[in-house]
Design a protein around this motif. Structure first.
Motif, PDB file in Angstrom:
ATOM      1  N   MET A   1       0.846  -1.171   0.000  1.00 37.22           N
ATOM      2  CA  MET A   1       0.000   0.000   0.000  1.00 37.22           C
ATOM      3  C   MET A   1       0.895   1.239   0.000  1.00 37.22           C
ATOM      4  N   TYR A   2       0.498   2.223  -0.774  1.00 32.49           N
ATOM      5  CA  TYR A   2       1.266   3.459  -0.888  1.00 32.49           C
ATOM      6  C   TYR A   2       0.823   4.465   0.159  1.00 32.49           C
ATOM      7  N   PRO A   3       1.735   5.316   0.616  1.00 29.09           N
ATOM      8  CA  PRO A   3       1.337   6.365   1.567  1.00 29.09           C
ATOM      9  C   PRO A   3       0.394   7.352   0.878  1.00 29.09           C
ATOM     10  N   PRO A   4      -0.441   8.030   1.650  1.00 27.86           N
ATOM     11  CA  PRO A   4      -1.371   8.986   1.037  1.00 27.86           C
ATOM     12  C   PRO A   4      -0.608  10.057   0.249  1.00 27.86           C
ATOM     13  N   THR A   5      -1.198  10.474  -0.851  1.00 29.05           N
ATOM     14  CA  THR A   5      -0.592  11.503  -1.685  1.00 29.05           C
ATOM     15  C   THR A   5      -0.655  12.863  -1.008  1.00 29.05           C
ATOM     16  N   HIS A   6      -1.731  13.091  -0.287  1.00 28.59           N
ATOM     17  CA  HIS A   6      -1.972  14.383   0.346  1.00 28.59           C
ATOM     18  C   HIS A   6      -2.033  14.218   1.863  1.00 28.59           C
ATOM     19  N   SER A   7      -1.729  15.290   2.555  1.00 24.82           N
ATOM     20  CA  SER A   7      -1.795  15.286   4.014  1.00 24.82           C
ATOM     21  C   SER A   7      -3.090  15.957   4.472  1.00 24.82           C
ATOM     22  N   ILE A   8      -3.405  15.793   5.740  1.00 25.53           N
ATOM     23  CA  ILE A   8      -4.574  16.459   6.312  1.00 25.53           C
ATOM     24  C   ILE A   8      -4.389  17.977   6.230  1.00 25.53           C
ATOM     25  N   HIS A   9      -3.160  18.425   6.360  1.00 25.10           N
ATOM     26  CA  HIS A   9      -2.886  19.871   6.260  1.00 25.10           C
ATOM     27  C   HIS A   9      -3.185  20.376   4.849  1.00 25.10           C
ATOM     28  N   ALA A  10      -2.806  19.590   3.836  1.00 21.08           N
ATOM     29  CA  ALA A  10      -3.082  19.967   2.450  1.00 21.08           C
ATOM     30  C   ALA A  10      -4.584  19.973   2.180  1.00 21.08           C
ATOM     31  N   LEU A  11      -5.315  19.039   2.766  1.00 24.49           N
ATOM     32  CA  LEU A  11      -6.773  19.011   2.596  1.00 24.49           C
ATOM     33  C   LEU A  11      -7.400  20.266   3.190  1.00 24.49           C
ATOM     34  N   PHE A  12      -6.975  20.644   4.372  1.00 29.63           N
ATOM     35  CA  PHE A  12      -7.503  21.859   4.984  1.00 29.63           C
ATOM     36  C   PHE A  12      -7.169  23.083   4.137  1.00 29.63           C
ATOM     37  N   ASP A  13      -5.966  23.123   3.573  1.00 30.36           N
ATOM     38  CA  ASP A  13      -5.614  24.201   2.646  1.00 30.36           C
ATOM     39  C   ASP A  13      -6.559  24.202   1.444  1.00 30.36           C
ATOM     40  N   GLN A  14      -6.791  23.040   0.874  1.00 27.37           N
ATOM     41  CA  GLN A  14      -7.663  22.900  -0.297  1.00 27.37           C
ATOM     42  C   GLN A  14      -9.079  23.379   0.016  1.00 27.37           C
ATOM     43  N   LEU A  15      -9.520  23.156   1.243  1.00 28.04           N
ATOM     44  CA  LEU A  15     -10.862  23.564   1.660  1.00 28.04           C
ATOM     45  C   LEU A  15     -10.916  25.029   2.111  1.00 28.04           C
ATOM     46  N   GLY A  16      -9.777  25.691   2.118  1.00 29.97           N
ATOM     47  CA  GLY A  16      -9.731  27.093   2.521  1.00 29.97           C
ATOM     48  C   GLY A  16      -9.820  27.288   4.022  1.00 29.97           C
ATOM     49  N   THR A  58     -14.509  11.675  -3.009  1.00 38.61           N
ATOM     50  CA  THR A  58     -14.892  10.350  -2.519  1.00 38.61           C
ATOM     51  C   THR A  58     -15.512   9.520  -3.641  1.00 38.61           C
ATOM     52  N   ASN A  59     -16.428  10.116  -4.400  1.00 39.66           N
ATOM     53  CA  ASN A  59     -17.106   9.386  -5.482  1.00 39.66           C
ATOM     54  C   ASN A  59     -16.141   8.922  -6.556  1.00 39.66           C
ATOM     55  N   GLU A  60     -15.156   9.736  -6.857  1.00 35.10           N
ATOM     56  CA  GLU A  60     -14.204   9.393  -7.915  1.00 35.10           C
ATOM     57  C   GLU A  60     -13.042   8.554  -7.408  1.00 35.10           C
ATOM     58  N   ASP A  61     -13.024   8.291  -6.116  1.00 36.09           N
ATOM     59  CA  ASP A  61     -11.905   7.581  -5.497  1.00 36.09           C
ATOM     60  C   ASP A  61     -10.586   8.221  -5.930  1.00 36.09           C
ATOM     61  N   ALA A  62     -10.600   9.545  -5.929  1.00 32.35           N
ATOM     62  CA  ALA A  62      -9.443  10.330  -6.355  1.00 32.35           C
ATOM     63  C   ALA A  62      -8.313  10.201  -5.336  1.00 32.35           C
ATOM     64  N   ASP A  63      -7.176  10.797  -5.675  1.00 29.54           N
ATOM     65  CA  ASP A  63      -6.038  10.703  -4.759  1.00 29.54           C
ATOM     66  C   ASP A  63      -6.294  11.427  -3.438  1.00 29.54           C
ATOM     67  N   TRP A  64      -7.323  12.239  -3.382  1.00 24.90           N
ATOM     68  CA  TRP A  64      -7.716  12.888  -2.126  1.00 24.90           C
ATOM     69  C   TRP A  64      -8.592  11.975  -1.257  1.00 24.90           C
ATOM     70  N   ALA A  65      -9.141  10.915  -1.817  1.00 27.33           N
ATOM     71  CA  ALA A  65     -10.156  10.098  -1.122  1.00 27.33           C
ATOM     72  C   ALA A  65      -9.664   9.561   0.222  1.00 27.33           C
ATOM     73  N   GLU A  66      -8.449   9.095   0.273  1.00 29.83           N
ATOM     74  CA  GLU A  66      -7.941   8.507   1.519  1.00 29.83           C
ATOM     75  C   GLU A  66      -7.877   9.549   2.639  1.00 29.83           C
ATOM     76  N   ILE A  67      -7.428  10.743   2.326  1.00 29.45           N
ATOM     77  CA  ILE A  67      -7.317  11.769   3.357  1.00 29.45           C
ATOM     78  C   ILE A  67      -8.699  12.333   3.708  1.00 29.45           C
ATOM     79  N   VAL A  68      -9.630  12.332   2.755  1.00 31.47           N
ATOM     80  CA  VAL A  68     -11.017  12.718   3.050  1.00 31.47           C
ATOM     81  C   VAL A  68     -11.612  11.698   4.018  1.00 31.47           C
TER      82      VAL A  68
END
Length: 76
Positions: A1-16, A58-68
């Motif tokens: 299994m690969y480590p997540p592409t994005h971090s929780i910090h990056a997700l919060f940045d993405q969400l503003g 989540t629907n697209e199982d994108a690289d953000w899905a794991e951190i979401v």
């Protein structure tokens, strides 16, 4: 299994949102626990673009899905 592409910090940045450790902890404290019958993207504390982003990732199982999923677990 690969480590997540994005971090929780990056997700919060993405969400503003404040992506500092303190900002994330305050967000989780303020908005959790989220009721089991509410999907993460449907929570009333998101604006429409934030909710749409979370649902799409989540629907697209994108690289953000794991951190979401991690954010979802943190809010439960």
């Amino acid at each position: 299994m690969y480590p997540p592409t994005h971090s929780i910090h990056a997700l919060f940045d993405q969400l503003g949102l404040d992506s500092s450790e303190q900002g994330i902890n305050e967000f989780i404290s303020k908005h959790g626990p989220l009721a089991a019958n509410i999907k993460l993207h449907q929570a009333d504390f998101w604006n429409s673009s934030q909710g749409a982003f979370l649902q799409q990732m989540t629907n697209e199982d994108a690289d953000w899905a794991e951190i979401v999923d991690e954010l979802d677990a943190m809010l439960r």
